[in-house]
Each structure stands twice: as C-alpha cells, then as structure tokens.
Scaffold this active site. Structure first.
Site, mmCIF file in Angstrom:
data_model
loop_
_atom_site.group_PDB
_atom_site.id
_atom_site.type_symbol
_atom_site.label_atom_id
_atom_site.label_comp_id
_atom_site.label_asym_id
_atom_site.label_seq_id
_atom_site.Cartn_x
_atom_site.Cartn_y
_atom_site.Cartn_z
ATOM 1 C CB CYS A 273 -65.869 -7.998 13.402
ATOM 2 S SG CYS A 273 -64.199 -7.332 13.453
HETATM 3 N N1 CO8 Z 1 -45.918 -7.929 3.375
HETATM 4 C C1 CO8 Z 1 -45.388 -8.815 2.497
HETATM 5 N N2 CO8 Z 1 -45.544 -10.134 2.572
HETATM 6 C C2 CO8 Z 1 -46.281 -10.602 3.597
HETATM 7 C C3 CO8 Z 1 -46.865 -9.760 4.558
HETATM 8 C C4 CO8 Z 1 -46.655 -8.368 4.413
HETATM 9 N N3 CO8 Z 1 -47.199 -7.484 5.266
HETATM 10 N N4 CO8 Z 1 -47.530 -10.503 5.453
HETATM 11 C C5 CO8 Z 1 -47.391 -11.788 5.075
HETATM 12 N N5 CO8 Z 1 -46.621 -11.844 3.971
HETATM 13 C C6 CO8 Z 1 -46.189 -13.041 3.238
HETATM 14 C C7 CO8 Z 1 -46.053 -14.236 4.151
HETATM 15 O O1 CO8 Z 1 -44.772 -14.287 4.713
HETATM 16 C C8 CO8 Z 1 -46.299 -15.369 3.200
HETATM 17 O O2 CO8 Z 1 -45.122 -15.617 2.470
HETATM 18 P P1 CO8 Z 1 -44.703 -17.127 2.064
HETATM 19 O O3 CO8 Z 1 -45.804 -17.619 1.183
HETATM 20 O O4 CO8 Z 1 -43.397 -16.934 1.391
HETATM 21 O O5 CO8 Z 1 -44.634 -17.860 3.371
HETATM 22 C C9 CO8 Z 1 -47.346 -14.801 2.211
HETATM 23 O O6 CO8 Z 1 -47.208 -13.382 2.275
HETATM 24 C C10 CO8 Z 1 -48.758 -15.200 2.539
HETATM 25 O O7 CO8 Z 1 -48.982 -14.935 3.941
HETATM 26 P P2 CO8 Z 1 -50.345 -15.205 4.644
HETATM 27 O O8 CO8 Z 1 -50.793 -16.591 4.303
HETATM 28 O O9 CO8 Z 1 -50.257 -14.840 6.086
HETATM 29 O O10 CO8 Z 1 -51.242 -14.115 3.927
HETATM 30 P P3 CO8 Z 1 -52.733 -14.214 3.426
HETATM 31 O O11 CO8 Z 1 -52.772 -14.358 1.980
HETATM 32 O O12 CO8 Z 1 -53.514 -15.183 4.252
HETATM 33 O O13 CO8 Z 1 -53.282 -12.747 3.756
HETATM 34 C C11 CO8 Z 1 -54.653 -11.721 5.444
HETATM 35 C C12 CO8 Z 1 -53.268 -12.260 5.083
HETATM 36 C C13 CO8 Z 1 -54.963 -10.578 4.491
HETATM 37 C C14 CO8 Z 1 -54.650 -11.225 6.858
HETATM 38 C C15 CO8 Z 1 -55.700 -12.845 5.245
HETATM 39 O O14 CO8 Z 1 -55.267 -14.026 5.870
HETATM 40 C C16 CO8 Z 1 -57.053 -12.513 5.780
HETATM 41 O O15 CO8 Z 1 -57.631 -11.493 5.511
HETATM 42 N N6 CO8 Z 1 -57.629 -13.465 6.491
HETATM 43 C C17 CO8 Z 1 -59.002 -13.391 6.955
HETATM 44 C C18 CO8 Z 1 -59.094 -12.911 8.376
HETATM 45 C C19 CO8 Z 1 -59.320 -11.430 8.436
HETATM 46 O O16 CO8 Z 1 -59.944 -10.823 7.596
HETATM 47 N N7 CO8 Z 1 -58.858 -10.813 9.507
HETATM 48 C C20 CO8 Z 1 -59.067 -9.410 9.710
HETATM 49 C C21 CO8 Z 1 -59.372 -9.044 11.118
HETATM 50 S S1 CO8 Z 1 -60.532 -10.091 11.921
HETATM 51 C C22 CO8 Z 1 -62.055 -9.766 11.212
HETATM 52 O O17 CO8 Z 1 -62.288 -8.725 10.704
HETATM 53 C C23 CO8 Z 1 -63.087 -10.853 11.170
HETATM 54 C C24 CO8 Z 1 -62.824 -11.743 9.990
HETATM 55 C C25 CO8 Z 1 -63.776 -12.918 9.834
HETATM 56 C C26 CO8 Z 1 -64.140 -13.620 11.102
HETATM 57 C C27 CO8 Z 1 -64.706 -14.975 10.887
HETATM 58 C C28 CO8 Z 1 -65.919 -15.274 11.712
HETATM 59 C C29 CO8 Z 1 -66.633 -16.557 11.315
#
Ligand code: CO8
Length: 381
Positions: free
Chosen positions: A161
């Site tokens: 990215c």
């Molecule tokens: N629907 C419903 N529930 C869900 C879903 C879904 N699709 N997916 C997960 N859940 C549930 C999980 O099961 C979990 O439930 P429980 O608490 O009961 O176990 C709960 O929701 C929380 O799950 P997560 O911890 O996996 O969810 P997050 O709150 O972390 O959100 C994200 C997920 C949005 C992907 C988040 O982790 C995120 O955005 N992380 C940052 C990374 C990112 O942005 N990646 C995108 C692509 S890579 C990129 O663009 C570069 C990013 C930065 C790079 C760094 C360089 C230094």
C-alpha cells in the site's frame, strides 16, 4: 530510511477513475452469508460430529463499525456476488488489446494530464506503482506509455500500500535528476482480484480504483495551465519487514503442486496486530518528517492518510494533532471507495486539495504491507 529534501518538483495535476459497479456492505453480506449457509449445509455431518467448525456469517453493521467502509467500487459485481464463485469475472483479452490494469491506469492518467494542462505526447516517464501487478512482462507501464503516446521510459514497481507514495518519490527524483521533464505516476489498483471473498475477516476490505499524478520541475509550473499545483517539498520512505499482511501469489506458485489450492496466494492479514503496530509507527514517522523541516502538525492544513480504516486514521490524526482532527483536516474516502490499497492517500489528495490557499502545507502518507511507509510533504503553489 531514505530522505530526500530538495525535490524541486511539483505535482501539477491528479486524476481519479473508478469502475461504475458498486457493492454495498448489505449486498456483500447477502452473498457471503449465502456462501456460508451452503458451505455449512455441505459439511453438516462433520460439523455435527465436531470434526469441522461451522463458518460464521458476516454483518454489515460490523463492517461499518470496524472499518468505516460503507461500499466499494468494483469492476465486476456478478462474480463477486455469486456465492458459488466469489471472484470477479475478468475475461482475458488478446495481446493486441489494452489489458485491464493498463486501462485502469490510462483512464486516470488522462484525467491527471487534463488537470495539469498536458498531453500524452508531453510525457517522458511513466512510473506504475500498485500493490498487485497483472503480469510480469512486458511492464504494464510500457503498455500505458504506448497508449498515452508518451516517449521516454516506464517501469512498474510494487511495495504494497505504499506503492503510490514510493512511485511519486521515484518519479520526482527522476525529474529532479533531469532524467524526465514530465512524469506520470499511475496507480491502477484492481484490488478485487487479490482478495479471498470467502474469508469473513477480510472480505469487505478492498475496492477497485485508479489514480494518477503528473510530476514536473517546479520551475516549469504555470498556474494558468495547472489549476491546482503543489510543490513536492520533501519525500520520506521507510520499510520494516513483517508478515502480518501478506500475499504469497507469485510466479513460483505452480512449482509446488501440493499447494495448488492454497489460500495464502490471496490477501491475508493479522488485522488486530497491524492496527496496533501502525498507529504509533505512522504517527512517529509523519511527526519526524515534519520535524526534519522545522514544522509541527499544527502547521499542516491537511493530512491525506492511507485509506484502510477510519478508526486507525482517527487515532493517527489524534496522536499527531493532540486532539481529534476535523473531517477536512484528515479527509476520508474509504467510506465510499473501500480500501483502494496504495491509491487511497492519493485519491484523498486529488479530491480534497483544491480548496486550500497558496502556501498551505499538506502531508500525504501511506502505510502498508512490508511494512512500508511513505510520506510526501507538499505546499500549495
Ligand atoms: N462480520 C461480523 N463479525 C466479524 C467479522 C465480520 N465480517 N469479522 C470478524 N468479526 C468478529 C470476530 O469474530 C470477532 O468476534 P469475537 O470478539 O467474538 O471473537 C470480532 O468481530 C472482532 O474481530 P477482529 O478483532 O478480527 O476485528 P477488528 O475489530 O480488528 O476489525 C479489521 C477487523 C477492520 C480488519 C481491523 O483489524 C483493521 O482494519 N486492521 C488494520 C489493518 C488493515 O487496515 N488492513 C487492511 C488491509 S492492509 C492495509 O491497507 C495496510 C494497513 C496498515 C499497514 C501498516 C504498515 C505499518
């Protein structure tokens, strides 16, 4: 870390293009949940016997709350919304036709050139930066160079990215060295092809879009020609190895026949870990870049941050400013576009920059797989 401090160059025009198809979170979840129900029904016996875990459904509420994404533009809705397919349908084209990624690039480049008051024939360098490249060779940038009627040379590069900010940096340095007079950076992010649409944790993240920027010597900037020009005052880049965001797709994949169906040849990540890593890393990186120029965040009118996650951007902006940023201080485009990989910060810049007065400072910043970070310090001319 590499730092360049005397880039006597300017961004003289930018352009954004996206395909017309839109998928809302609700539509996406209908397709995903149909896939889940079918898969669980197919494996009902194993699930009942406890030898297989049932897949869980996705929800539109979760997606918007966790990421800020409401919809995304996509090249092909049909394949993505078909629970039996869950992959975009992108028919191959004959070798004498412009390929999809080159077409993405050309569409944005034409808009950027129009904004800069330049024509394809003025271009003598095409740098194509994208997190995914459609093929290995001939370089896609050379196909774009040909389609634009440009001269000079072109090359492709990929740094997750941060591909766009690194590409701007390389193009700027080429102009600075006198190797090119009118460079075009093209960022064709056809991201829907690299995602695992059956993965609940990441199926909602990306969208398709393309952005381009024209880079010329500062001395040749003519306000009558280029309506919204920004001096590229300084660029900074950094990388630090991490496997937390990864895609093992590549030309050696077929050499391990035992892993023909492996899903690690698509995007996967440790989202939570990335979130925790990126907030302090990005805030420090941008803060130090400003400090190197005797500036503080208070001097900056706008931060065009990588567009992956609204909560992440709000935290980074809060660390930089010591307070919440307004929507205009750190604009978001991810609600409408989804995460467009490396195109995000440049799209935000293109859409939210022409309202600022001459002399305004701004920072474009990317953070991505690698890890890779790029920062472009710009000042409105
Ligand atoms: N629907 C419903 N529930 C869900 C879903 C879904 N699709 N997916 C997960 N859940 C549930 C999980 O099961 C979990 O439930 P429980 O608490 O009961 O176990 C709960 O929701 C929380 O799950 P997560 O911890 O996996 O969810 P997050 O709150 O972390 O959100 C994200 C997920 C949005 C992907 C988040 O982790 C995120 O955005 N992380 C940052 C990374 C990112 O942005 N990646 C995108 C692509 S890579 C990129 O663009 C570069 C990013 C930065 C790079 C760094 C360089 C230094």
């Amino acid at each position: 870390m590499s730092v360049s401090t005397t880039t006597a160059t300017a961004i003289t025009g930018t352009g954004v293009w996206h395909p017309e198809g839109v998928i809302t979170n609700e539509e996406l979840c209908v397709a995903f949940n149909a896939f889940v129900q079918r898969d669980n029904a197919r494996h009902a016996e194993e699930i009942a016997a406890g030898t297989r875990e049932a897949l869980k459904e996705s929800s539109a509420e979760f997606i918007e709350k966790a990421s800020g994404i409401k919809q995304r533009y996509v090249l092909d809705r049909t394949g993505l919304l078909d629970p039996d397919r869950m992959c975009p349908n992108v028919p191959d084209r004959p070798d004498d036709q412009l390929r999809v990624q080159a077409e993405f690039a050309v569409r944005a480049a034409e808009r950027a050139l129009a904004a800069a008051g330049r024509a394809g024939a003025d271009v003598d360098l095409v740098v194509l930066g994208a997190s995914n490249l459609q093929r290995l060779y001939p370089a896609i940038s050379i196909e774009v160079q040909d389609a634009l009627g440009a001269s000079g040379y072109g090359f492709d590069m990929a740094v997750g990215c941060s591909s766009a900010t690194f590409a701007v940096q390389l193009a700027s340095e080429a102009v600075q060295l006198g190797k090119a007079k009118c460079a075009v950076v093209v960022v064709p992010e056809m991201t829907t092809g690299h995602m695992n649409w059956r993965d609940r944790d990441s199926h909602f993240i990306f969208g398709d879009a393309s952005v381009a920027a024209v880079i010329e010597p500062l001395a040749s900037v003519d306000p009558a020609r280029a309506r919204c020009a920004w001096e590229l005052v300084s660029t900074r880049s950094m990388s630090k190895f991490s496997s937390n965001i990864r895609n093992n797709g590549g030309y050696l994949n077929r050499c391990d026949p035992a892993r023909a169906d492996a899903t690690d040849r698509l995007f996967y990540q440790q989202g939570r870990r990335v979130f925790k890593d990126v907030v302090p890393l990005a805030a420090k990186f941008i803060g130090e870049h400003l400090e190197a120029h005797g500036l503080t965040s208070a001097d900056v009118r706008r931060f065009w941050l990588h567009q992956a996650n609204q909560n992440m951007n709000e935290l980074i902006a809060r660390r930089l400013l010591g307070r919440d940023a307004t929507r205009l201080e750190a604009p978001l485009i991810l609600d409408e576009y989804g995460n467009t990989a490396s195109a995000g910060s440049l799209i935000a810049f293109s859409k939210y920059s022409d309202d600022l007065p001459a002399g305004s400072w701004g920072v474009m910043a990317s953070f991505g797989a690698g890890y890779s970070l790029g920062s472009l310090l710009v000042r409105r001319i």
